[in-house]
Scaffold this motif. Structure first.
Motif, PDB file in Angstrom:
ATOM      1  N   ARG A   3     -44.148   3.487  22.904  1.00 26.61           N
ATOM      2  CA  ARG A   3     -45.193   4.057  22.047  1.00 26.61           C
ATOM      3  C   ARG A   3     -44.722   4.034  20.586  1.00 26.61           C
ATOM      4  O   ARG A   3     -45.496   3.726  19.686  1.00 26.61           O
ATOM      5  N   SER A  36     -46.338   1.862  17.455  1.00 32.22           N
ATOM      6  CA  SER A  36     -46.815   2.531  16.241  1.00 32.22           C
ATOM      7  C   SER A  36     -46.429   1.756  14.984  1.00 32.22           C
ATOM      8  O   SER A  36     -46.975   2.005  13.908  1.00 32.22           O
ATOM      9  N   SER A  54     -49.239   6.393  19.766  1.00 32.88           N
ATOM     10  CA  SER A  54     -48.899   5.255  18.893  1.00 32.88           C
ATOM     11  C   SER A  54     -49.747   5.223  17.635  1.00 32.88           C
ATOM     12  O   SER A  54     -49.431   4.497  16.690  1.00 32.88           O
TER      13      SER A  54
END
Ligand SMILES: O=C[C@H](O)[C@H](O)COP(=O)(O)O
Ligand SMILES: C=C(OP(=O)(O)O)C(=O)O
Length: 360
Positions: free
Chosen positions: A173, A177, A203
């Motif tokens: 995640r 991002s 994210s």
């Protein structure tokens, strides 16, 4: 008594070139950079309903033979141009495979497919191949599995997936991002959609975490958050989830989680019980859902190669069948072309109407 206090039990065959060094050795041309930039924007536009086309992420389960991969990419480029008024085609160029237990982990990890794990060669081969695909004017999709790999190849990718086995992982995640392309999160292997909805939410936020910089040094990475996370329904827990009822439930889960109703349907994996001959039926069902007015399904994924099915990796690599998957089974080229042409014919008027109207 002497104790071994080394932090990890490992041995290091040698350092790799840094991401900056590999990028300098294998640069991306300005024209290809424009192709990738435009493709990423098209995917965003599809997710924002500014472009009414259906995204089709299609290609081999994994790339193991670059010659066959090139052959496939050339065929796909011609087909992509033919259907471009209705379908936006992105080639699956998967170099990293998450395994349920053990198995070949993809061309980056073991490019010689013999347990020699020449990751140095794998990264260079992957980068070179992605440059070739971009030079054809074809956008590429991949699963981002190892958090270090995007530093070496990430700018060549127009759509990325976080797989069913890693959607719940904080590391993935965080990585998503910071990725510059839209990222599809698969539902979990148990079929749970909430795992992916939480991943999309996570994210979309900025993160700070431990990673490497362009020179390969350990560094604190700060990311801005990825506003284009979306859900990929791949079936799971012993049942498919591409049907209209499952899609409606997924829309509800996204809404409840505060996320936009953006869904890609994976025609392979548990949506076809890993039986490649069922993928066409899944895609046809998605087309019917779109024609019946569905607005949440923005794309489909198809596992496709030159030959149908798959093969075990033989002890003697010269015995490999050309153009046939060494991981999950794929539909063959003729069926791929038939599936995309049928979807284009069926959706052409609908896409044109959506393009004209405000209903996009
Ligand atoms: O798409 C690929 C596979 O489904 C995934 O890598 C898991 O494969 P495995 O169950 O054969 O390890
Ligand atoms: C591994 C894959 O899918 P999943 O994560 O859905 O199993 C894949 O698409 O190659």
């Amino acid at each position: 008594m002497k104790r071994d206090l080394s932090p990890l039990s490992h041995d290091t065959p040698g350092p790799l070139p840094s991401p900056a060094e590999l990028r300098a050795q294998l640069p991306l041309s300005d024209t290809s950079a424009l192709t990738i930039g435009a493709a990423r924007q098209t995917v965003r536009d599809i997710l924002d309903r500014r472009d009414p086309r259906l995204m089709v992420v299609v290609g081999p389960c994994s790339i193991h033979d670059l010659h066959a991969g090139r052959d496939y990419a050339r065929r796909l480029k011609a087909l992509a141009d033919e259907v471009a008024d209705t379908l936006f085609v992105v080639m699956r160029v998967y170099f990293e495979k998450p395994r349920t237990r053990v198995g070949w982990k993809g061309l980056i990890n073991d490019p010689r497919m013999d347990g020699s794990f020449r990751i140095d060669e794998g990264l260079a081969l992957a980068r070179r191949f992605l440059i070739e695909v971009a030079d054809l004017g074809l956008p590429a999709a991949t699963e981002t599995l190892d958090p270090v790999s995007p530093h070496y190849v990430g700018e060549l990718i127009s759509w990325a997936a976080i797989g069913a086995r890693t959607t719940e992982s904080q590391t993935h995640r965080e990585m998503a991002s910071g990725l510059g392309m839209p990222v599809g999160f698969k539902n979990g292997t148990d079929g749970k959609v909430d795992t992916a909805v939480n991943a999309i939410a996570s994210s979309s936020h900025p993160h700070a975490f431990l990673g490497i910089d362009a020179d390969g040094r350990a560094a604190v990475i700060r990311t801005p958050g990825n506003p284009y996370g979306h859900l990929v329904l791949r079936g799971g827990g012993g049942r498919p989830n591409y049907d209209a009822a499952s899609v409606a439930l997924a829309e509800q889960a996204l809404g409840k989680g505060g996320q936009p109703p953006n869904i890609v349907i994976d025609c392979a994996h548990d949506n076809s019980n890993k039986n490649h001959s069922l993928q066409a039926g899944v895609m046809a069902d998605v087309v019917r859902q779109r024609l019946a007015g569905n607005r949440s399904v923005a794309g489909v994924m198809v596992e496709s190669f030159i030959e149908a099915g798959n093969q075990a990796i033989p002890a003697e690599l010269s015995a490999l069948r050309y153009g046939c998957s060494v991981t999950d089974p794929c539909v063959d080229w003729d069926e791929t072309a038939a599936m995309l042409r049928a979807a284009r014919e069926a959706l052409r008027a609908d896409v044109a109407a959506r393009r004209k109207g405000a209903d996009v």
